[in-house]
Enzyme design. Structure first.
Site, short mmCIF file in Angstrom:
data_model
loop_
_atom_site.label_atom_id
_atom_site.label_comp_id
_atom_site.label_asym_id
_atom_site.label_seq_id
_atom_site.Cartn_x
_atom_site.Cartn_y
_atom_site.Cartn_z
CD GLU A 161 -7.05 1.35 -3.51
OE1 GLU A 161 -6.84 0.30 -2.12
OE2 GLU A 161 -6.82 2.52 -3.38
CB CYS A 186 -1.04 0.53 1.20
SG CYS A 186 -1.90 1.45 1.36
N GLY A 219 -0.73 2.65 -7.73
CA GLY A 219 -2.01 2.32 -8.77
C GLY A 219 -1.23 3.62 -9.44
CB CYS A 228 -4.58 3.69 -5.79
SG CYS A 228 -4.10 1.48 -5.85
N GLY A 229 -1.89 4.46 -4.09
CA GLY A 229 -0.07 5.25 -4.66
C GLY A 229 0.04 4.04 -4.87
CG HIS A 240 -1.69 -2.19 -9.92
ND1 HIS A 240 -2.58 -1.18 -8.97
CD2 HIS A 240 -1.04 -2.52 -8.65
CE1 HIS A 240 -2.42 -0.83 -7.71
NE2 HIS A 240 -1.65 -1.57 -7.73
N1 API Z 1 -6.67 -2.27 -2.36
C1 API Z 1 -5.44 -2.77 -3.06
C2 API Z 1 -4.54 -2.40 -1.18
C3 API Z 1 -4.03 -0.97 -1.02
C4 API Z 1 -3.70 -0.24 -2.09
C5 API Z 1 -3.54 1.36 -2.36
N2 API Z 1 -4.69 1.66 -1.44
C6 API Z 1 -1.92 1.96 -2.18
O1 API Z 1 -2.28 3.50 -1.94
O2 API Z 1 -1.55 1.36 -2.63
C7 API Z 1 -4.93 -4.39 -2.77
O3 API Z 1 -5.71 -4.81 -2.70
O4 API Z 1 -3.45 -4.68 -3.64
#
Ligand code: API
Length: 295
Positions: free
Chosen positions: A229, A77, A241, A238-239, A180
């Protein structure tokens, strides 16, 4: 069980952060984590971040991430990593501005900047379908560009004239530690993010589901991004992302080696030198409030 927590946000992606160094949180299971993440019956957050003592030499802490809607652990994350750094510094768990943490499958370096932002070494992107995982069986990727682009039929039809032919989406598939799929779109605000995001997130070719990014190129070095997400729906940012979208744009020759990403919750800056070099993400990390909850 009474738990002290800190509510934080990084570009609008919000987190409940828990100190597993000075609190015994061994009783926390997926159900309790999901309760913490619930926006009505708990505190509410896109993800729950757990700070634990390091288990490997060379790391300062262990960094664990759980999606708030399921309580299930995930690999990475990015926005959370910035909040992690701010948290351990502000809580006095460390007195250095460069912090090394281990996630389930990565070692990250977090660097607190003098302007209040945080830079995260997010590691290198990985492009093999097995890294996500993504099942490409029967698909022929467009390999004209530096990275494969995959095309799937959607359940929707474009218009009555082509009612026999479904609309298609083309995406880059990569791992930033978590999976992703990045789709290039002309206008993120008009694109059906909720429908296409939900459909691709749970597509059977993604055995562990996938985060779906919708990226609009504004200029070389500037993008607009929305992300549906995995197990969170559309978040304000989303970082990982943002890293995936920037890196896909760079690998496809559509972006410079540094990109300003505009998300609905704020701006992130991504730099990458290509190949197996690490992706560097810089952005905000802020504390919203602290509290206690009885679970
Ligand atoms: N939902 C993402 C985890 C959080 C990623 C996102 N909040 C970030 O900032 O990278 C997953 O299941 O891989």
């Amino acid at each position: 069980m009474r738990i002290h927590f800190t509510k934080m946000q990084g570009a609008g992606n919000d987190f409940v952060v828990l100190d597993g160094v000075r609190q015994d949180l061994s009783a926390l299971d997926a159900a309790l984590l999901q309760r913490l993440g619930d926006r009505r019956f708990g505190v509410g957050a896109d993800q729950i971040l757990l700070v634990q003592p390091a288990q490997q030499a060379g790391a300062d802490f262990r960094y664990r991430i759980f999606n708030g809607s399921t309580g299930a652990e995930v690999q990475h994350c990015g926005n959370g990593a910035r909040c992690f750094a701010r948290y351990v510094r502000d809580q006095g768990l460390i007195d250095r501005d460069v912090i090394r943490v281990d996630t389930v499958n990565n070692r990250l370096e977090l660097r607190l900047q003098s302007d209040g932002r945080v830079t995260v070494d997010m590691g290198a992107p990985r492009w093999q379908p097995s890294d996500l995982p993504f099942d490409p069986a029967g698909l022929t990727p467009d390999t004209a560009s530096a990275v494969p682009l995959w095309t799937l039929d959607t359940p929707w039809h474009t218009d009555p004239a082509t009612s026999g032919r479904p609309a298609q989406v083309q995406f880059a598939a990569l791992s930033m530690g978590n999976p992703h799929a990045v789709i290039a779109v002309d206008d993120v605000e008009r694109y059906p993010v909720a429908d296409v995001g939900a459909w691709l997130e749970s597509h059977p070719r993604f055995a562990q589901k996938v985060n779906v990014g919708f990226a609009q190129t504004l200029a070389p070095g500037e993008m607009r991004l929305r992300v549906f997400e995995r197990d969170a729906g559309e978040t304000l940012a989303c970082g990982t992302g943002a890293c995936a979208a920037a890196v896909a744009g760079m690998a496809l020759g559509r972006q410079a080696s540094a990109v300003e990403i505009h998300t609905r919750g704020g701006d992130l800056r991504i730099a990458w030198a290509g190949g197996d070099t690490p992706v560097l993400m810089t952005g905000p990390a802020e504390t919203v409030f602290e509290g206690h909850i009885d679970l």
